[in-house]
Design a protein around this motif. Sequence first.
Motif, PDB file in Angstrom:
ATOM      1  N   ARG A 121      51.894  61.731 100.341  1.00  0.00           N
ATOM      2  CA  ARG A 121      50.718  62.348 100.419  1.00  0.00           C
ATOM      3  C   ARG A 121      49.485  62.204  99.527  1.00  0.00           C
ATOM      4  N   LEU A 122      47.730  61.966 100.159  1.00  0.00           N
ATOM      5  CA  LEU A 122      46.957  61.454  99.504  1.00  0.00           C
ATOM      6  C   LEU A 122      47.094  61.568  98.025  1.00  0.00           C
ATOM      7  N   SER A 123      47.075  63.269  97.608  1.00  0.00           N
ATOM      8  CA  SER A 123      47.796  63.549  96.330  1.00  0.00           C
ATOM      9  C   SER A 123      48.399  62.839  95.158  1.00  0.00           C
ATOM     10  N   GLU A 124      49.316  62.302  95.618  1.00  0.00           N
ATOM     11  CA  GLU A 124      50.467  61.724  95.139  1.00  0.00           C
ATOM     12  C   GLU A 124      49.947  60.178  94.686  1.00  0.00           C
ATOM     13  N   VAL A 125      49.242  59.674  95.761  1.00  0.00           N
ATOM     14  CA  VAL A 125      48.552  58.490  95.793  1.00  0.00           C
ATOM     15  C   VAL A 125      47.435  57.860  94.642  1.00  0.00           C
ATOM     16  N   MET A 126      46.704  59.124  94.584  1.00  0.00           N
ATOM     17  CA  MET A 126      45.573  59.517  93.934  1.00  0.00           C
ATOM     18  C   MET A 126      45.945  58.949  92.271  1.00  0.00           C
ATOM     19  N   ASN A 127      47.526  59.194  92.022  1.00  0.00           N
ATOM     20  CA  ASN A 127      47.624  58.803  90.235  1.00  0.00           C
ATOM     21  C   ASN A 127      47.822  58.070  90.533  1.00  0.00           C
ATOM     22  N   TYR A 128      47.630  56.866  90.903  1.00  0.00           N
ATOM     23  CA  TYR A 128      47.770  55.592  90.349  1.00  0.00           C
ATOM     24  C   TYR A 128      46.323  54.255  90.761  1.00  0.00           C
ATOM     25  N   SER A 129      46.861  53.660  89.713  1.00  0.00           N
ATOM     26  CA  SER A 129      45.056  52.662  89.995  1.00  0.00           C
ATOM     27  C   SER A 129      45.096  52.033  91.142  1.00  0.00           C
ATOM     28  N   PHE A 130      43.849  51.460  91.117  1.00  0.00           N
ATOM     29  CA  PHE A 130      43.514  51.013  92.395  1.00  0.00           C
ATOM     30  C   PHE A 130      42.949  49.688  92.214  1.00  0.00           C
ATOM     31  N   VAL A 131      42.789  48.780  93.360  1.00  0.00           N
ATOM     32  CA  VAL A 131      42.142  47.676  93.263  1.00  0.00           C
ATOM     33  C   VAL A 131      41.634  47.414  94.922  1.00  0.00           C
ATOM     34  N   LEU A 132      39.707  47.737  94.629  1.00  0.00           N
ATOM     35  CA  LEU A 132      39.451  47.978  95.912  1.00  0.00           C
ATOM     36  C   LEU A 132      38.305  46.834  96.923  1.00  0.00           C
ATOM     37  N   ARG A 133      37.555  46.757  97.288  1.00  0.00           N
ATOM     38  CA  ARG A 133      36.780  45.490  98.297  1.00  0.00           C
ATOM     39  C   ARG A 133      35.548  46.327  97.027  1.00  0.00           C
ATOM     40  N   GLU A 134      34.024  46.025  97.617  1.00  0.00           N
ATOM     41  CA  GLU A 134      32.903  45.952  96.861  1.00  0.00           C
ATOM     42  C   GLU A 134      32.601  47.096  97.716  1.00  0.00           C
ATOM     43  N   LYS A 135      31.666  47.586  96.701  1.00  0.00           N
ATOM     44  CA  LYS A 135      31.137  49.258  97.411  1.00  0.00           C
ATOM     45  C   LYS A 135      29.749  48.025  98.421  1.00  0.00           C
ATOM     46  N   GLY A 136      30.013  48.848 100.046  1.00  0.00           N
ATOM     47  CA  GLY A 136      28.873  48.186 100.851  1.00  0.00           C
ATOM     48  C   GLY A 136      30.205  47.736 101.919  1.00  0.00           C
ATOM     49  N   SER A 137      30.958  46.733 101.466  1.00  0.00           N
ATOM     50  CA  SER A 137      31.689  46.977 102.713  1.00  0.00           C
ATOM     51  C   SER A 137      32.298  48.224 103.469  1.00  0.00           C
ATOM     52  N   GLY A 138      33.043  46.903 105.001  1.00  0.00           N
ATOM     53  CA  GLY A 138      33.269  47.855 105.746  1.00  0.00           C
ATOM     54  C   GLY A 138      34.285  48.903 105.514  1.00  0.00           C
ATOM     55  N   THR A 139      35.084  47.567 104.314  1.00  0.00           N
ATOM     56  CA  THR A 139      36.790  48.825 104.213  1.00  0.00           C
ATOM     57  C   THR A 139      36.234  50.075 103.267  1.00  0.00           C
ATOM     58  N   ARG A 140      35.254  49.615 102.320  1.00  0.00           N
ATOM     59  CA  ARG A 140      35.164  50.208 101.119  1.00  0.00           C
ATOM     60  C   ARG A 140      34.297  51.818 101.634  1.00  0.00           C
ATOM     61  N   GLN A 141      33.637  51.937 102.876  1.00  0.00           N
ATOM     62  CA  GLN A 141      32.742  52.504 103.305  1.00  0.00           C
ATOM     63  C   GLN A 141      34.238  54.009 104.425  1.00  0.00           C
ATOM     64  N   VAL A 142      34.271  53.022 105.254  1.00  0.00           N
ATOM     65  CA  VAL A 142      35.628  53.382 105.567  1.00  0.00           C
ATOM     66  C   VAL A 142      36.602  54.365 105.083  1.00  0.00           C
ATOM     67  N   MET A 143      36.882  53.817 103.455  1.00  0.00           N
ATOM     68  CA  MET A 143      37.943  54.705 102.882  1.00  0.00           C
ATOM     69  C   MET A 143      36.839  56.113 102.165  1.00  0.00           C
ATOM     70  N   GLU A 144      35.752  55.641 101.527  1.00  0.00           N
ATOM     71  CA  GLU A 144      34.945  56.780 100.770  1.00  0.00           C
ATOM     72  C   GLU A 144      34.777  57.604 102.062  1.00  0.00           C
ATOM     73  N   ALA A 145      34.191  57.318 103.270  1.00  0.00           N
ATOM     74  CA  ALA A 145      33.394  58.485 104.243  1.00  0.00           C
ATOM     75  C   ALA A 145      35.108  59.492 104.596  1.00  0.00           C
ATOM     76  N   GLU A 146      35.963  59.408 104.693  1.00  0.00           N
ATOM     77  CA  GLU A 146      37.695  59.891 104.686  1.00  0.00           C
ATOM     78  C   GLU A 146      37.717  61.028 103.584  1.00  0.00           C
ATOM     79  N   LEU A 147      37.667  59.739 102.518  1.00  0.00           N
ATOM     80  CA  LEU A 147      37.724  61.030 101.113  1.00  0.00           C
ATOM     81  C   LEU A 147      36.501  61.861 101.498  1.00  0.00           C
ATOM     82  N   GLU A 148      35.563  61.825 101.303  1.00  0.00           N
ATOM     83  CA  GLU A 148      34.510  62.808 101.467  1.00  0.00           C
ATOM     84  C   GLU A 148      33.865  63.776 102.582  1.00  0.00           C
ATOM     85  N   ARG A 149      35.249  63.847 103.635  1.00  0.00           N
ATOM     86  CA  ARG A 149      35.444  64.273 104.638  1.00  0.00           C
ATOM     87  C   ARG A 149      36.731  65.459 104.094  1.00  0.00           C
ATOM     88  N   LEU A 150      37.813  65.112 102.936  1.00  0.00           N
ATOM     89  CA  LEU A 150      38.707  65.482 102.778  1.00  0.00           C
ATOM     90  C   LEU A 150      37.992  66.222 101.623  1.00  0.00           C
TER      91      LEU A 150
END
Length: 304
Positions: free
Chosen positions: A184-213
């Motif tokens: 579950r996403l709540s479990e994932v959020m307990n760990y540290s992330f390595v992310l693509r830079e802000k503005g990248s397509g991958t980062r935008q998709v990830m942030e858009a889904e988090l916003e939807r939730l």
Amino acid sequence: MALNYHQLHIFYTVAERGSFSAAAQALHMTQPAVTMQIQALEDHFGSKLLVRSTKRIELTEAGHTLFPYARRSLELMRETERAMSRFASMLKGRLQLGASLTIGEYVLPRLLGGFAVKYPDVSIALKVMNTAQIMEEIVGHQLNFGLVEAPVHHPDMVSEPVMEDELKLIVPAGHPLAEKERVRLSEVMNYSFVLREKGSGTRQVMEAELERLGIAAERMEAVMELGSTGAVKSAVEAGLGVTIISPSSVKHEQALGLLKVVDIEDAEFKRQFYSIHLKSTVLPVSAVTFLTYLRGFKKSFYIS
């Protein structure tokens, strides 16, 4: 905006299936992408074509008028494809296309082999670069078309969805989540992330889904932000954190047991890949054939 066959196809499918979700499933598209194309078609005609009732989609008067024309256009396109199919094996020429990083480095290499076997006389010259560079070379007639990770907004270009991709959770071998198939996403959020830079397509998709939730992106503890998928993979492999990227980019590491792909059961990080080309340019038959070949793959290129 020019009327295009793809939008008519989507409209016809929505009207025939009675819902955006059923049409999205039939077309192998995301529901938001279907909605966006219907809205673009309505903007083109300046009329509402569909309305949502309590049970299903209903056609407006304008929609009823358009429906038989859309059906005829599909029938004509199928007849055209049948008539021209005998020439497919005779395709020759050189395709010059650009692709953004994820598509060019991780997706197309797995698909080009099959196309080369089917059409051995078509040579492909592929340039891997960012979307701005691809657009510049298309405008300069140095490329026939491009494949990018988001629709472009340019008055002289056509942007159409080609394939769907879904980002997944990637964890290093030995990580507490590596033994699980689904989390579950709540479990994932307990760990540290390595992310693509802000503005990248991958980062935008990830942030858009988090916003939807309803989850603030800042809740993710980002220990590192990196400018390439390769760098992100290396950092995760080294145990610096987990990430959410396209699983097509970690097939090699997954086969070696270095990284593990895990499903997040209560979140969907989906996106479309798009083809772009100049409105004023008629794509060569080889290019149309290549894009049709790509559309034949249901969901990108990732097979779990």
